[in-house]
Write a protein that holds these residues in place. Sequence first.
Motif, PDB file in Angstrom:
ATOM      1  N   GLU A   1     -76.698  41.470  43.045  1.00  8.90           N
ATOM      2  CA  GLU A   1     -78.002  41.518  43.684  1.00  8.90           C
ATOM      3  C   GLU A   1     -77.918  41.130  45.157  1.00  8.90           C
ATOM      4  OE1 GLU A   1     -81.036  40.334  40.869  1.00  8.90           O
ATOM      5  OE2 GLU A   1     -81.961  39.259  42.560  1.00  8.90           O
ATOM      6  N   THR A   2     -77.261  40.012  45.459  1.00  2.23           N
ATOM      7  CA  THR A   2     -77.249  39.571  46.864  1.00  2.23           C
ATOM      8  C   THR A   2     -76.438  40.522  47.738  1.00  2.23           C
ATOM      9  OG1 THR A   2     -75.395  38.118  46.377  1.00  2.23           O
ATOM     10  CG2 THR A   2     -77.560  37.103  46.429  1.00  2.23           C
ATOM     11  N   ASN A   3     -75.520  41.254  47.136  1.00  8.48           N
ATOM     12  CA  ASN A   3     -74.723  42.180  47.942  1.00  8.48           C
ATOM     13  C   ASN A   3     -75.215  43.621  47.799  1.00  8.48           C
ATOM     14  OD1 ASN A   3     -72.543  40.476  49.158  1.00  8.48           O
ATOM     15  ND2 ASN A   3     -72.345  39.902  47.006  1.00  8.48           N
TER      16      ASN A   3
ATOM     17  N   ALA B   1     -73.388  31.667  31.935  1.00 10.72           N
ATOM     18  CA  ALA B   1     -73.345  31.296  33.356  1.00 10.72           C
ATOM     19  C   ALA B   1     -72.606  32.374  34.157  1.00 10.72           C
ATOM     20  CB  ALA B   1     -72.659  29.943  33.518  1.00 10.72           C
ATOM     21  N   LEU B   2     -71.523  32.870  33.593  1.00  8.18           N
ATOM     22  CA  LEU B   2     -70.749  33.893  34.320  1.00  8.18           C
ATOM     23  C   LEU B   2     -71.539  35.192  34.430  1.00  8.18           C
ATOM     24  CD1 LEU B   2     -67.132  33.278  32.951  1.00  8.18           C
ATOM     25  CD2 LEU B   2     -68.000  32.776  35.238  1.00  8.18           C
ATOM     26  N   ALA B   3     -72.278  35.539  33.357  1.00  4.84           N
ATOM     27  CA  ALA B   3     -73.083  36.765  33.408  1.00  4.84           C
ATOM     28  C   ALA B   3     -74.128  36.645  34.511  1.00  4.84           C
ATOM     29  CB  ALA B   3     -73.758  37.001  32.052  1.00  4.84           C
ATOM     30  N   ARG B   4     -74.718  35.448  34.617  1.00  7.31           N
ATOM     31  CA  ARG B   4     -75.731  35.227  35.659  1.00  7.31           C
ATOM     32  C   ARG B   4     -75.087  35.322  37.046  1.00  7.31           C
ATOM     33  NH1 ARG B   4     -77.552  30.830  33.301  1.00  7.31           N
ATOM     34  NH2 ARG B   4     -76.510  29.442  34.771  1.00  7.31           N
ATOM     35  N   ILE B   5     -73.901  34.721  37.185  1.00  4.90           N
ATOM     36  CA  ILE B   5     -73.199  34.776  38.481  1.00  4.90           C
ATOM     37  C   ILE B   5     -72.915  36.236  38.855  1.00  4.90           C
ATOM     38  CG2 ILE B   5     -71.041  34.215  39.673  1.00  4.90           C
ATOM     39  CD1 ILE B   5     -70.947  31.598  38.071  1.00  4.90           C
ATOM     40  N   ALA B   6     -72.463  37.005  37.863  1.00  2.00           N
ATOM     41  CA  ALA B   6     -72.134  38.410  38.132  1.00  2.00           C
ATOM     42  C   ALA B   6     -73.370  39.160  38.641  1.00  2.00           C
ATOM     43  CB  ALA B   6     -71.594  39.072  36.865  1.00  2.00           C
TER      44      ALA B   6
ATOM     45  N   ASP C   1     -68.372  46.827  47.798  1.00  2.00           N
ATOM     46  CA  ASP C   1     -67.453  46.198  48.752  1.00  2.00           C
ATOM     47  C   ASP C   1     -66.817  44.931  48.229  1.00  2.00           C
ATOM     48  OD1 ASP C   1     -67.694  48.042  50.675  1.00  2.00           O
ATOM     49  OD2 ASP C   1     -69.139  46.938  51.910  1.00  2.00           O
ATOM     50  N   LEU C   2     -67.172  44.536  47.000  1.00  2.00           N
ATOM     51  CA  LEU C   2     -66.749  43.220  46.527  1.00  2.00           C
ATOM     52  C   LEU C   2     -65.260  43.161  46.196  1.00  2.00           C
ATOM     53  CD1 LEU C   2     -69.513  41.946  44.060  1.00  2.00           C
ATOM     54  CD2 LEU C   2     -69.250  41.480  46.498  1.00  2.00           C
ATOM     55  N   VAL C   3     -64.640  42.058  46.591  1.00  2.00           N
ATOM     56  CA  VAL C   3     -63.284  41.729  46.155  1.00  2.00           C
ATOM     57  C   VAL C   3     -63.343  40.295  45.629  1.00  2.00           C
ATOM     58  CG1 VAL C   3     -60.870  41.501  46.817  1.00  2.00           C
ATOM     59  CG2 VAL C   3     -62.325  43.131  48.038  1.00  2.00           C
ATOM     60  N   LEU C   4     -62.928  40.090  44.386  1.00  2.00           N
ATOM     61  CA  LEU C   4     -62.968  38.742  43.812  1.00  2.00           C
ATOM     62  C   LEU C   4     -61.606  38.098  43.944  1.00  2.00           C
ATOM     63  CD1 LEU C   4     -64.894  39.516  40.495  1.00  2.00           C
ATOM     64  CD2 LEU C   4     -65.828  38.656  42.640  1.00  2.00           C
ATOM     65  N   ILE C   5     -61.591  36.886  44.494  1.00  2.00           N
ATOM     66  CA  ILE C   5     -60.326  36.173  44.671  1.00  2.00           C
ATOM     67  C   ILE C   5     -60.433  34.816  43.985  1.00  2.00           C
ATOM     68  CG2 ILE C   5     -58.695  35.211  46.341  1.00  2.00           C
ATOM     69  CD1 ILE C   5     -58.784  38.131  46.791  1.00  2.00           C
TER      70      ILE C   5
ATOM     71  N   ALA D   1     -62.237  34.568  37.814  1.00  2.00           N
ATOM     72  CA  ALA D   1     -62.399  35.760  38.661  1.00  2.00           C
ATOM     73  C   ALA D   1     -62.189  37.024  37.832  1.00  2.00           C
ATOM     74  CB  ALA D   1     -61.414  35.703  39.831  1.00  2.00           C
ATOM     75  N   ARG D   2     -61.222  36.978  36.909  1.00  2.00           N
ATOM     76  CA  ARG D   2     -60.972  38.156  36.057  1.00  2.00           C
ATOM     77  C   ARG D   2     -62.177  38.434  35.157  1.00  2.00           C
ATOM     78  NH1 ARG D   2     -55.546  36.212  34.737  1.00  2.00           N
ATOM     79  NH2 ARG D   2     -54.279  36.751  36.547  1.00  2.00           N
ATOM     80  N   ARG D   3     -62.722  37.362  34.576  1.00  2.00           N
ATOM     81  CA  ARG D   3     -63.906  37.556  33.717  1.00  2.00           C
ATOM     82  C   ARG D   3     -65.060  38.130  34.528  1.00  2.00           C
ATOM     83  NH1 ARG D   3     -64.926  32.493  29.647  1.00  2.00           N
ATOM     84  NH2 ARG D   3     -62.767  32.028  29.095  1.00  2.00           N
ATOM     85  N   LEU D   4     -65.277  37.565  35.722  1.00  2.00           N
ATOM     86  CA  LEU D   4     -66.372  38.061  36.556  1.00  2.00           C
ATOM     87  C   LEU D   4     -66.146  39.522  36.936  1.00  2.00           C
ATOM     88  CD1 LEU D   4     -67.150  35.141  39.048  1.00  2.00           C
ATOM     89  CD2 LEU D   4     -68.712  36.170  37.382  1.00  2.00           C
ATOM     90  N   GLY D   5     -64.888  39.853  37.227  1.00  2.00           N
ATOM     91  CA  GLY D   5     -64.568  41.244  37.579  1.00  2.00           C
ATOM     92  C   GLY D   5     -64.974  42.191  36.457  1.00  2.00           C
ATOM     93  N   GLY D   6     -64.677  41.791  35.206  1.00  2.00           N
ATOM     94  CA  GLY D   6     -65.040  42.621  34.057  1.00  2.00           C
ATOM     95  C   GLY D   6     -66.551  42.761  33.926  1.00  2.00           C
ATOM     96  N   LEU D   7     -67.271  41.631  34.107  1.00  5.33           N
ATOM     97  CA  LEU D   7     -68.736  41.638  33.967  1.00  5.33           C
ATOM     98  C   LEU D   7     -69.383  42.496  35.054  1.00  5.33           C
ATOM     99  CD1 LEU D   7     -69.172  37.840  33.185  1.00  5.33           C
ATOM    100  CD2 LEU D   7     -69.706  39.730  31.619  1.00  5.33           C
ATOM    101  N   ILE D   8     -68.843  42.389  36.280  1.00  2.00           N
ATOM    102  CA  ILE D   8     -69.428  43.159  37.385  1.00  2.00           C
ATOM    103  C   ILE D   8     -69.171  44.646  37.177  1.00  2.00           C
ATOM    104  CG2 ILE D   8     -69.200  43.632  39.870  1.00  2.00           C
ATOM    105  CD1 ILE D   8     -68.836  40.604  40.268  1.00  2.00           C
TER     106      ILE D   8
END
Lengths: 185, 312
Positions: A29-31, A19-24, A36-40, A50-57
Amino acid sequence: MARYGPERVVLSADDIDRALARIAYQLIETNRGADDLVLIGVPTRGVPLARRLGGLIEEASGHPTPVGQLDITLYRDDLRRQPTRTVMPTSIPCDIDGRVVVLVDDVLYSGRTVAAALDALKDYGRPRRIQLAVLVDRGHRELPIAADVVGKELPTRSEERVQVRLSELDGTSQVSIMAPESDSQ
Amino acid sequence: MKHLLSTADLDWDQANALLDTAEQMAAVLTRPIKKIPALVGRTIVNLFFEDSTRTRNSFELAERRLSADSISVTARGSSVSKGESMRDTMQTLEAMKVDCFVIRHASSGALEQATGWTDAHLVNAGDGWHEHPTQALLDAFTLRRHFAAVGHPGLEGKHVAIVGDLLHSRVVRSNVWLLHTLGATVSLVAPATLRPAGVETWPVQVTEDLDSVLPQVHALMMLRVQRERMSGGFFPTAREYTEFFGLTPARLRLLSPRAAICHPGPINRGVEISAEAADSAQSLILDQVAAGVPVRMSVLFHLLSGADEGLK
């Protein structure tokens, strides 16, 4: 305190990873990229997410993505309904003016946490856009708020309880759902 | 927690919760927008029967940062100067829907008495020679930050000496109870004439020999010598006081270079503390002043943000 019956696992550790990989990917894609992304993350469990997503992105886009956390306790509209809450640290990793801030939380429910987070965020700067990414959307909104990216839509009854565990804080990762004990009897 | 009257009422968890929240409040104060909506709709009255610009200003600022509505009433220029009693003043104000009184009073124990007159929350902003809990909290906050910065976090096992006029100081008791609760060892250093009655029952060591204490302490709190005491027979002359109890340049060298120097202010340079000590890198005096607002924000947040006990 209501007592709850047995847990039913709705997302395993692998499901959460997928699920997190898909979110990433959806965020990239949408951006149109991750520049410019900042994860909070919203404490407690939005922060490791947010940390996991940051790594995946970063893996997918090659860009290091700043990750921070935003405590919304001081902005809640229900402070006076409960005992005093603990205030967790806030760390905004960079200037958010003009950037795309992605708020990350584990469960989207009433929407009040997100509303408070929007209020809080505006005291830190003026992002170009604010998006919301959640692992689970369990419905029952009390405010006109929707997530931009959802890991799993989980229809629930409001008496049920959704519990998210993440290995960083809880030792294991899974999402489960529990019904009040009186229900199962 | 309904009131903050004395640091003796705080247990380890409560004291640490107040200090932890103060850290988050300090972080808010570093932002461009230094205001949060946590106490929107709450009304606070600062009732200062005795003037104190520093404490009152920092409470007022803390209240505004939390978005509370607040007014300040000082004895001068109010009905208090026309002879109205404290009880009548408070009840008159409470009739206007007040959630919290922050009170400074010249009489020790004034706040204890006031709890029976009002349903509002009370914060002790200094009562006579008795207590000044928010000062003790901001001292502990400052020391905690200092010890974390030098790589020895926490107050457990630290040795703190409080030096000077213990008898007329409202910060001594508050500091002793709080430091003790937080696990520090406290030494009090004062001439026999300036020790409060009953000090032997406190959880402290008392001595007259500053020089022997200095090399052992992790932090030193110098108390202000109040000029009006100098003619009261408590000690012969200011010079003699400095000789025995002042933090002179010579004594500064007896102190570990990592030990912290605190003073609740305002300081009498050259009397209880030399300019060299007050302006040294070890001095936390300005950090103490800076800690005033976030610590008071934390106290007001803890008392006023949650559901009222006993209501609903």
